[in-house]
Design a protein around this motif. Structure first.
Motif, PDB file in Angstrom:
ATOM      1  N   ASP A   1       0.832  -1.206   0.000  1.00  0.00           N
ATOM      2  CA  ASP A   1       0.000   0.000   0.000  1.00  0.00           C
ATOM      3  C   ASP A   1       0.866   1.256   0.000  1.00  0.00           C
ATOM      4  O   ASP A   1       0.538   2.253  -0.641  1.00  0.00           O
ATOM      5  N   LEU A   2       1.979   1.178   0.719  1.00  0.00           N
ATOM      6  CA  LEU A   2       2.916   2.298   0.729  1.00  0.00           C
ATOM      7  C   LEU A   2       3.508   2.494  -0.655  1.00  0.00           C
ATOM      8  O   LEU A   2       3.691   3.620  -1.113  1.00  0.00           O
ATOM      9  N   LEU A   3       3.778   1.398  -1.338  1.00  0.00           N
ATOM     10  CA  LEU A   3       4.320   1.465  -2.699  1.00  0.00           C
ATOM     11  C   LEU A   3       3.384   2.233  -3.624  1.00  0.00           C
ATOM     12  O   LEU A   3       3.829   3.055  -4.437  1.00  0.00           O
ATOM     13  N   ASP A   4       2.074   1.987  -3.525  1.00  0.00           N
ATOM     14  CA  ASP A   4       1.102   2.671  -4.387  1.00  0.00           C
ATOM     15  C   ASP A   4       1.255   4.182  -4.284  1.00  0.00           C
ATOM     16  O   ASP A   4       1.190   4.898  -5.289  1.00  0.00           O
ATOM     17  N   GLN A   5       1.458   4.675  -3.076  1.00  0.00           N
ATOM     18  CA  GLN A   5       1.555   6.109  -2.866  1.00  0.00           C
ATOM     19  C   GLN A   5       2.912   6.657  -3.283  1.00  0.00           C
ATOM     20  O   GLN A   5       3.017   7.773  -3.790  1.00  0.00           O
ATOM     21  N   LEU A   6       3.954   5.866  -3.113  1.00  0.00           N
ATOM     22  CA  LEU A   6       5.290   6.322  -3.483  1.00  0.00           C
ATOM     23  C   LEU A   6       5.421   6.537  -4.981  1.00  0.00           C
ATOM     24  O   LEU A   6       6.149   7.423  -5.434  1.00  0.00           O
ATOM     25  N   LEU A   7       4.692   5.740  -5.762  1.00  0.00           N
ATOM     26  CA  LEU A   7       4.779   5.866  -7.212  1.00  0.00           C
ATOM     27  C   LEU A   7       4.244   7.212  -7.694  1.00  0.00           C
ATOM     28  O   LEU A   7       4.542   7.632  -8.804  1.00  0.00           O
ATOM     29  N   LYS A   8       3.447   7.886  -6.864  1.00  0.00           N
ATOM     30  CA  LYS A   8       2.922   9.205  -7.237  1.00  0.00           C
ATOM     31  C   LYS A   8       3.901  10.323  -6.897  1.00  0.00           C
ATOM     32  O   LYS A   8       3.661  11.478  -7.237  1.00  0.00           O
ATOM     33  N   LYS A   9       4.988   9.975  -6.233  1.00  0.00           N
ATOM     34  CA  LYS A   9       5.898  10.986  -5.703  1.00  0.00           C
ATOM     35  C   LYS A   9       7.170  11.147  -6.532  1.00  0.00           C
ATOM     36  O   LYS A   9       8.169  11.663  -6.053  1.00  0.00           O
ATOM     37  N   LYS A  10       7.153  10.715  -7.778  1.00  0.00           N
ATOM     38  CA  LYS A  10       8.316  10.836  -8.660  1.00  0.00           C
ATOM     39  C   LYS A  10       9.544  10.137  -8.082  1.00  0.00           C
ATOM     40  O   LYS A  10      10.661  10.646  -8.121  1.00  0.00           O
ATOM     41  N   VAL A  11       9.303   8.944  -7.518  1.00  0.00           N
ATOM     42  CA  VAL A  11      10.396   8.130  -7.012  1.00  0.00           C
ATOM     43  C   VAL A  11      11.080   7.447  -8.195  1.00  0.00           C
ATOM     44  O   VAL A  11      10.418   6.920  -9.091  1.00  0.00           O
ATOM     45  N   SER A  12      12.405   7.448  -8.214  1.00  0.00           N
ATOM     46  CA  SER A  12      13.155   6.878  -9.329  1.00  0.00           C
ATOM     47  C   SER A  12      13.528   5.419  -9.102  1.00  0.00           C
ATOM     48  O   SER A  12      13.627   4.644 -10.045  1.00  0.00           O
TER      49      SER A  12
ATOM     50  N   ASP B   1      -5.279   9.263   0.000  1.00  0.00           N
ATOM     51  CA  ASP B   1      -5.790  10.394  -0.767  1.00  0.00           C
ATOM     52  C   ASP B   1      -7.073   9.958  -1.475  1.00  0.00           C
ATOM     53  O   ASP B   1      -7.561   8.842  -1.267  1.00  0.00           O
ATOM     54  N   ARG B   2      -7.619  10.851  -2.321  1.00  0.00           N
ATOM     55  CA  ARG B   2      -8.907  10.568  -2.969  1.00  0.00           C
ATOM     56  C   ARG B   2      -8.833   9.336  -3.869  1.00  0.00           C
ATOM     57  O   ARG B   2      -9.717   8.475  -3.828  1.00  0.00           O
ATOM     58  N   THR B   3      -7.779   9.238  -4.679  1.00  0.00           N
ATOM     59  CA  THR B   3      -7.652   8.109  -5.600  1.00  0.00           C
ATOM     60  C   THR B   3      -7.531   6.802  -4.834  1.00  0.00           C
ATOM     61  O   THR B   3      -8.165   5.792  -5.177  1.00  0.00           O
ATOM     62  N   HIS B   4      -6.730   6.817  -3.776  1.00  0.00           N
ATOM     63  CA  HIS B   4      -6.566   5.610  -2.965  1.00  0.00           C
ATOM     64  C   HIS B   4      -7.879   5.237  -2.282  1.00  0.00           C
ATOM     65  O   HIS B   4      -8.194   4.057  -2.100  1.00  0.00           O
ATOM     66  N   THR B   5      -8.685   6.241  -1.913  1.00  0.00           N
ATOM     67  CA  THR B   5      -9.982   5.989  -1.295  1.00  0.00           C
ATOM     68  C   THR B   5     -10.899   5.246  -2.256  1.00  0.00           C
ATOM     69  O   THR B   5     -11.604   4.296  -1.872  1.00  0.00           O
ATOM     70  N   ILE B   6     -10.918   5.666  -3.525  1.00  0.00           N
ATOM     71  CA  ILE B   6     -11.738   4.981  -4.532  1.00  0.00           C
ATOM     72  C   ILE B   6     -11.259   3.543  -4.707  1.00  0.00           C
ATOM     73  O   ILE B   6     -12.066   2.604  -4.776  1.00  0.00           O
ATOM     74  N   LYS B   7      -9.958   3.362  -4.757  1.00  0.00           N
ATOM     75  CA  LYS B   7      -9.395   2.017  -4.896  1.00  0.00           C
ATOM     76  C   LYS B   7      -9.814   1.132  -3.719  1.00  0.00           C
ATOM     77  O   LYS B   7     -10.211  -0.025  -3.898  1.00  0.00           O
ATOM     78  N   ARG B   8      -9.757   1.683  -2.506  1.00  0.00           N
ATOM     79  CA  ARG B   8     -10.149   0.923  -1.325  1.00  0.00           C
ATOM     80  C   ARG B   8     -11.642   0.572  -1.377  1.00  0.00           C
ATOM     81  O   ARG B   8     -12.045  -0.533  -1.015  1.00  0.00           O
ATOM     82  N   ALA B   9     -12.464   1.514  -1.859  1.00  0.00           N
ATOM     83  CA  ALA B   9     -13.903   1.261  -1.959  1.00  0.00           C
ATOM     84  C   ALA B   9     -14.192   0.138  -2.954  1.00  0.00           C
ATOM     85  O   ALA B   9     -15.075  -0.698  -2.740  1.00  0.00           O
ATOM     86  N   ILE B  10     -13.467   0.129  -4.061  1.00  0.00           N
ATOM     87  CA  ILE B  10     -13.632  -0.931  -5.062  1.00  0.00           C
ATOM     88  C   ILE B  10     -13.232  -2.283  -4.451  1.00  0.00           C
ATOM     89  O   ILE B  10     -13.935  -3.286  -4.620  1.00  0.00           O
TER      90      ILE B  10
END
Length: 233
Positions: A95-106, A216-225
């Motif tokens: 789950d942490l990985l999902d959010q890190l990918l939005k942070k311009k991690v190389s 965040d909002r996108t992660h909330t939708i994913k969790r709802a799905i």
């Protein structure tokens, strides 16, 4: 800020800042074996690190944990400096990985690999501008499929919320706001349509996000799905 590179640029010589959730000694030893200068910094000293300037062919690393990593990323990405951002995290932190990918991690490495395997993947990460440990590939594919199914639908289709299921966790006001989120509405637009103050909508969004253990909002939708609250109608 982390740079966005073209394929012909030599990313391996650029300074790299690693946030290490494991505090492993492997990073220092392996980097030095590749001829890199390695500098360990305390998390509280990151700002001064940027003030002094980052050097080419140098890897900086600092220990942190899952509770502070977002704060540290926000802090360092506000710096107007080009560097690669690397993360060393346990493979179960998907789950942490999902959010890190939005942070311009190389670079993202799985810290709980066997030492010899970890060293090999670290070396490979120095050959590419962006590198994600194959350990995370299955999760990335699954995550992509969820997002694709949710958002790449035809104009006739909509994301439909099962209100009764949502009410088991959210208040009536939060359910109404979440329905608007599924319609793609901004907080300001939701406030206008629901005759609420923007600050009130912001509070509802913050509360429902926390209740759903999302970031965040996108992660909330994913969790709802994932919870079966939302279907594509």
């Amino acid at each position: 800020m982390p740079a966005i590179y073209h394929n012909n640029e030599q990313g391996s010589r650029l300074p790299t800042l690693f946030l290490d959730l494991e505090g492993t000694h492997q990073l220092k030893q392996t980097a030095e074996s590749l001829g890199k200068t390695v500098v360990e910094e305390k998390a509280c000293q990151l700002t001064s690190l940027f003030e002094k300037g980052l050097k080419k062919d140098t890897i900086y690393y600092t220990a942190c944990d899952s509770n502070t990593i977002y704060e540290k990323i926000e802090q360092i990405q506000s710096m107007q400096t080009y560097f690669r951002l690397g993360i060393n995290l346990p493979s179960q932190e998907s789950d942490l990985l999902d959010q890190l990918l939005k942070k311009k991690v190389s670079i993202i490495l799985a810290s709980d690999r066997a030492e010899s395997e970890w060293c090999e993947h670290f070396k490979k990460s120095q050959e590419y501008l962006v590198y994600i440990d194959p350990w995370f590939q299955a999760h990335l594919i699954e995550n992509y499929q969820v997002i694709y199914n949710a958002f790449e639908h035809t104009p006739e289709q909509e994301l439909e919320l099962d209100i009764e299921k949502a009410r088991t966790t959210l208040s009536d006001a939060e359910v109404r706001v979440f329905e608007k989120i599924l319609e793609g509405k901004s907080n300001r637009k939701i406030a206008e349509e629901c005759f609420l103050a923007v600050a009130t909508v912001n509070n509802h969004v913050s509360h429902l996000t926390k209740k759903m253990e999302a970031n965040d909002r996108t992660h909330t939708i994913k969790r709802a799905i994932e919870e079966g609250w939302v279907c594509v109608g």
